[in-house]
Scaffold this motif. Structure first.
Motif, PDB file in Angstrom:
ATOM      1  N   GLU A   1       0.818  -1.211   0.000  1.00  0.00           N
ATOM      2  CA  GLU A   1       0.000   0.000   0.000  1.00  0.00           C
ATOM      3  C   GLU A   1       0.851   1.259   0.000  1.00  0.00           C
ATOM      4  OE1 GLU A   1      -2.593  -0.212   3.283  1.00  0.00           O
ATOM      5  OE2 GLU A   1      -3.937  -1.692   2.397  1.00  0.00           O
ATOM      6  N   SER A   2       2.005   1.195   0.689  1.00  0.00           N
ATOM      7  CA  SER A   2       2.872   2.373   0.740  1.00  0.00           C
ATOM      8  C   SER A   2       3.509   2.669  -0.595  1.00  0.00           C
ATOM      9  CB  SER A   2       3.958   2.166   1.799  1.00  0.00           C
ATOM     10  OG  SER A   2       4.766   1.049   1.459  1.00  0.00           O
ATOM     11  N   MET A   3       3.514   1.690  -1.527  1.00  0.00           N
ATOM     12  CA  MET A   3       4.133   1.880  -2.836  1.00  0.00           C
ATOM     13  C   MET A   3       3.093   2.014  -3.932  1.00  0.00           C
ATOM     14  SD  MET A   3       7.222   1.913  -1.925  1.00  0.00           S
ATOM     15  CE  MET A   3       8.025   1.906  -3.515  1.00  0.00           C
ATOM     16  N   GLN A   4       1.823   2.106  -3.589  1.00  0.00           N
ATOM     17  CA  GLN A   4       0.750   2.233  -4.553  1.00  0.00           C
ATOM     18  C   GLN A   4       0.178   3.642  -4.539  1.00  0.00           C
ATOM     19  OE1 GLN A   4      -1.891  -1.110  -3.461  1.00  0.00           O
ATOM     20  NE2 GLN A   4      -1.858  -1.632  -5.608  1.00  0.00           N
ATOM     21  N   SER A   5      -0.024   4.210  -5.712  1.00  0.00           N
ATOM     22  CA  SER A   5      -0.715   5.490  -5.826  1.00  0.00           C
ATOM     23  C   SER A   5      -2.215   5.246  -5.795  1.00  0.00           C
ATOM     24  CB  SER A   5      -0.330   6.200  -7.126  1.00  0.00           C
ATOM     25  OG  SER A   5       1.037   6.541  -7.120  1.00  0.00           O
ATOM     26  N   MET A   6      -2.953   6.186  -5.201  1.00  0.00           N
ATOM     27  CA  MET A   6      -4.399   6.022  -5.097  1.00  0.00           C
ATOM     28  C   MET A   6      -5.055   6.203  -6.457  1.00  0.00           C
ATOM     29  SD  MET A   6      -7.150   8.285  -2.964  1.00  0.00           S
ATOM     30  CE  MET A   6      -8.912   8.034  -3.256  1.00  0.00           C
ATOM     31  N   ASP A   7      -6.060   5.395  -6.700  1.00  0.00           N
ATOM     32  CA  ASP A   7      -6.865   5.528  -7.917  1.00  0.00           C
ATOM     33  C   ASP A   7      -7.830   6.696  -7.722  1.00  0.00           C
ATOM     34  OD1 ASP A   7      -8.220   5.256 -10.257  1.00  0.00           O
ATOM     35  OD2 ASP A   7      -9.181   3.339  -9.763  1.00  0.00           O
ATOM     36  N   ARG A   8      -7.592   7.791  -8.423  1.00  0.00           N
ATOM     37  CA  ARG A   8      -8.392   9.014  -8.258  1.00  0.00           C
ATOM     38  C   ARG A   8      -9.509   9.119  -9.295  1.00  0.00           C
ATOM     39  NH1 ARG A   8      -4.401  13.687  -8.779  1.00  0.00           N
ATOM     40  NH2 ARG A   8      -5.905  14.884  -7.562  1.00  0.00           N
ATOM     41  N   ASP A   9      -9.692   8.093 -10.097  1.00  0.00           N
ATOM     42  CA  ASP A   9     -10.745   8.092 -11.110  1.00  0.00           C
ATOM     43  C   ASP A   9     -11.973   7.383 -10.534  1.00  0.00           C
ATOM     44  OD1 ASP A   9     -12.172   8.347 -13.409  1.00  0.00           O
ATOM     45  OD2 ASP A   9     -11.091   6.794 -14.529  1.00  0.00           O
ATOM     46  N   HIS A  10     -12.913   8.162  -9.977  1.00  0.00           N
ATOM     47  CA  HIS A  10     -14.087   7.601  -9.318  1.00  0.00           C
ATOM     48  C   HIS A  10     -15.331   7.807 -10.182  1.00  0.00           C
ATOM     49  CE1 HIS A  10     -11.372   7.766  -5.896  1.00  0.00           C
ATOM     50  NE2 HIS A  10     -11.331   9.089  -5.973  1.00  0.00           N
ATOM     51  N   SER A  11     -16.344   6.990  -9.908  1.00  0.00           N
ATOM     52  CA  SER A  11     -17.662   7.289 -10.453  1.00  0.00           C
ATOM     53  C   SER A  11     -18.227   8.485  -9.693  1.00  0.00           C
ATOM     54  CB  SER A  11     -18.590   6.079 -10.306  1.00  0.00           C
ATOM     55  OG  SER A  11     -18.815   5.799  -8.928  1.00  0.00           O
TER      56      SER A  11
ATOM     57  N   VAL B   1     -16.483   7.914   7.689  1.00  0.00           N
ATOM     58  CA  VAL B   1     -15.083   8.054   7.274  1.00  0.00           C
ATOM     59  C   VAL B   1     -14.413   6.683   7.195  1.00  0.00           C
ATOM     60  CG1 VAL B   1     -12.844   9.024   7.897  1.00  0.00           C
ATOM     61  CG2 VAL B   1     -14.903  10.391   8.177  1.00  0.00           C
ATOM     62  N   LEU B   2     -14.746   5.774   8.113  1.00  0.00           N
ATOM     63  CA  LEU B   2     -14.197   4.415   8.033  1.00  0.00           C
ATOM     64  C   LEU B   2     -14.660   3.709   6.764  1.00  0.00           C
ATOM     65  CD1 LEU B   2     -14.574   3.254  11.754  1.00  0.00           C
ATOM     66  CD2 LEU B   2     -12.454   3.822  10.545  1.00  0.00           C
ATOM     67  N   ILE B   3     -15.894   3.955   6.353  1.00  0.00           N
ATOM     68  CA  ILE B   3     -16.377   3.385   5.091  1.00  0.00           C
ATOM     69  C   ILE B   3     -15.582   3.960   3.920  1.00  0.00           C
ATOM     70  CG2 ILE B   3     -18.360   3.250   3.539  1.00  0.00           C
ATOM     71  CD1 ILE B   3     -20.169   3.253   5.993  1.00  0.00           C
ATOM     72  N   VAL B   4     -15.332   5.263   3.948  1.00  0.00           N
ATOM     73  CA  VAL B   4     -14.520   5.878   2.893  1.00  0.00           C
ATOM     74  C   VAL B   4     -13.122   5.266   2.865  1.00  0.00           C
ATOM     75  CG1 VAL B   4     -13.448   8.034   2.147  1.00  0.00           C
ATOM     76  CG2 VAL B   4     -15.817   8.030   2.920  1.00  0.00           C
ATOM     77  N   MET B   5     -12.564   4.975   4.030  1.00  0.00           N
ATOM     78  CA  MET B   5     -11.238   4.365   4.093  1.00  0.00           C
ATOM     79  C   MET B   5     -11.219   3.016   3.379  1.00  0.00           C
ATOM     80  SD  MET B   5      -8.957   3.588   7.508  1.00  0.00           S
ATOM     81  CE  MET B   5      -9.448   5.171   8.164  1.00  0.00           C
ATOM     82  N   GLY B   6     -12.304   2.253   3.512  1.00  0.00           N
ATOM     83  CA  GLY B   6     -12.381   0.985   2.808  1.00  0.00           C
ATOM     84  C   GLY B   6     -12.589   1.127   1.313  1.00  0.00           C
ATOM     85  N   MET B   7     -13.074   2.284   0.865  1.00  0.00           N
ATOM     86  CA  MET B   7     -13.305   2.518  -0.562  1.00  0.00           C
ATOM     87  C   MET B   7     -12.055   3.005  -1.282  1.00  0.00           C
ATOM     88  SD  MET B   7     -17.005   4.438  -0.175  1.00  0.00           S
ATOM     89  CE  MET B   7     -17.221   4.702  -1.920  1.00  0.00           C
TER      90      MET B   7
END
Length: 533
Positions: A54-64, A265-271
């Motif tokens: 996870e520390s080496m992965q960029s977040m996927d910022r392309d959301h619906s 916010v915890l739900i957002v963390m899982g998303m």
């Protein structure tokens, strides 16, 4: 292998070398020296697909758009809950504590400690961000730092900071509901102010880091609206709940909403999901512990910080938000006492006065955004005029009780004050957005931290001065008359700084032109061989 070399440069990630077109011609010769592989025995096995940490992965910022709306709403709700903890008790808590025999300065301390601790927390966060900026190594790239900020591990860690800060708010609100004593209110609002500084910083940072394009604009807009609506409507909501159910219900309601927000916010963390893009490994390294602080300071970081902080629009934005926060905080602490002593209003009527300011503020903020778009080139002038009108309108609110004591005149002056407030704080945020939009890397965090810290500083000073003079009407008049003069001087300084720099009538903040770099010459082995080179 060397057989795939083309005329385009090839970057060697391990040694940081660049193979230019001049060396590409040597590649076929080197390839010819390599023996051809035996297809029967030398077939290379397929490399296993590696799973990045996870520390080496960029977040996927392309959301619906549905996912974007949900995540932006949950993050902006953190700001709303934090501001409601401060604003909802404003309409009734001063009167309740005063009826119990507490002095005005003691009451002002219990109310204003939220601002003071928010300023202290913001100062700590800003100092850390500035330290990280000036100690950044010269070889660290701004683009790489952007990737590091958006890694899955960092995003989830920042979301956890929000959950913990909201948890502090929920616990302290429960304490205020069960033990509504003066010292309990003071201690709890102290903790809420410190936690609020963390919520402010990371909520705005996440709104910018988790989204891109139009979704990023939507997230930042929702965060700004959550701040403004909660700040100016909270007093009216608090007065309504207090008048119907009592003060215990106000704190229990806020505590329940805070717990619900933590779950969201915890739900957002899982998303939060990652992509296959890898964060550069060199960004995960840190300075050796034995390195002295004086040797860690980067000249590039210091120059960049100085350039960002001395930019005319940065200066104007900070001056504007500081004095707007000063006037607003003094009005918020003085108005309940003024309406109670000079007009005989009960908590519900005081909440209605705040609602007039709230409605005028929201409408003027929306209009100010449209005016900002159509007044390109006159932004500094518009901001300076709004600051002068803010000081003058706040002074007129208090003058109403002695010059022409009529309820309609008081409401009119409060509406004018709300309009001036909207036309002051909105341009301050838009000026900040223009500056931050032009910066890269840690400079964004540093400027944002300075802006928020000075806002908290102005609010803390305003609460202190307003609380000291809450008992004396003549001193209140003198205080806000001084604010009028100070706002006029601050507006003159803004115009002077912009005029001297030539930025007064420019649409965007002017950037210094970077020096042109010399073209890279073809590599030559001047040091006796490829290994030494």
């Amino acid at each position: 292998g060397w057989g795939g070399v083309t005329s385009s440069p090839i970057k060697c990630a391990s040694a940081g070398l660049v193979l230019t077109e001049a060396h590409a011609g040597a590649a076929p010769a080197m390839a010819a020296q390599q023996p051809p592989p035996n297809e029967a025995t030398d077939t290379a096995p397929a490399a296993p697909e590696a799973t990045l940490d996870e520390s080496m992965q960029s977040m996927d910022r392309d959301h619906s758009w549905t996912k974007c709306l949900f995540m932006a709403l949950c993050i902006s709700l953190c700001i709303t809950v934090d501001i409601l903890q401060y604003s909802m008790p404003l309409a009734f808590l001063p009167s309740v504590l005063e009826d119990r025999g507490h002095k005005q300065m003691t009451i002002a301390t219990a109310i204003g400690v939220y601002y003071w601790m928010g300023f202290a927390g913001g100062l700590i966060i800003t100092s850390y961000m500035v330290y990280k900026m000036v100690t950044a190594r010269d070889e660290d790239s701004d683009e790489g730092m952007e990737d590091q900020v958006r890694s899955v591990k960092v995003i989830r860690k920042n979301l956890m900071y929000l959950v913990c800060s909201l948890g502090v708010g929920a616990v302290t609100l429960a304490g205020q509901a069960m033990y509504p004593r003066m010292w309990v209110h003071t201690v709890c609002r102290c903790a809420q102010g410190m936690a609020g500084a963390v919520i402010f910083f990371y909520a705005f940072l996440l709104s910018a880091s988790m989204f891109t394009g139009r979704q990023q604009v939507l997230a930042m807009t929702m965060a700004s609206m959550a701040l403004n609506v909660a700040e100016v409507m909270g007093s009216a909501f608090g007065a309504l709940i207090f008048d119907t159910f009592g003060q215990h219900a106000v704190f229990w309601t806020l505590g329940i909403v805070s717990v619900i927000n933590q779950v969201l916010v915890l739900i957002v963390m899982g998303m939060v999901t990652g992509t296959t893009d890898k964060v550069p490994e060199e960004l995960e390294t840190s300075w050796p512990e034995a390195t002295p602080v004086s040797e860690r300071i980067s000249k590039k970081g210091v120059r960049k910080l100085k350039r960002a902080m001395t930019r005319p629009r940065t200066v104007c934005s900070v001056v504007l938000i500081t004095f707007a926060g000063l006037v607003k905080a003094s009005m918020e602490v003085v108005l309940p006492f003024h309406a109670d002593h000079r007009w005989g209003h009960n908590p519900l009527a005081i909440g209605n006065l705040f609602s007039y300011v709230a409605l005028a503020y929201i409408l003027s903020a929306m209009v100010a955004g449209q005016v900002w778009i159509h007044t390109e080139g006159c932004h500094i002038c518009l901001s300076a005029i709004s600051l002068v009108m803010l000081g003058l309108s706040a002074w007129c609110v208090l003058l109403t009780a002695s010059v022409y004591k009529h309820e309609g005149v008081l409401v009119t002056n409060l509406v004018l004050y709300g309009i001036a407030l909207g036309f002051t704080q909105t341009p301050a945020a838009l000026l900040l957005a223009e500056v931050v939009d032009e910066e890269t890397g840690r400079a964004k965090d540093a400027i944002n931290g300075v802006w928020n810290t000075m806002w908290e500083f102005g609010g803390s000073l305003g609460f202190l001065l307003g609380g000291l003079l809450a008992e004396n009407y003549a001193s209140q008049i003198l205080l806000f008359a001084s604010y009028t003069v100070v706002c006029a001087l601050a507006a003159f300084c803004m115009l002077s700084v912009s005029a001297v720099s030539g930025d007064m009538f420019s649409g965007r903040c002017a950037l210094k032109k970077a020096p042109e770099l010399e073209p890279i010459k073809p590599w030559e082995p001047k040091y006796g061989g490829t290994s030494k080179a």
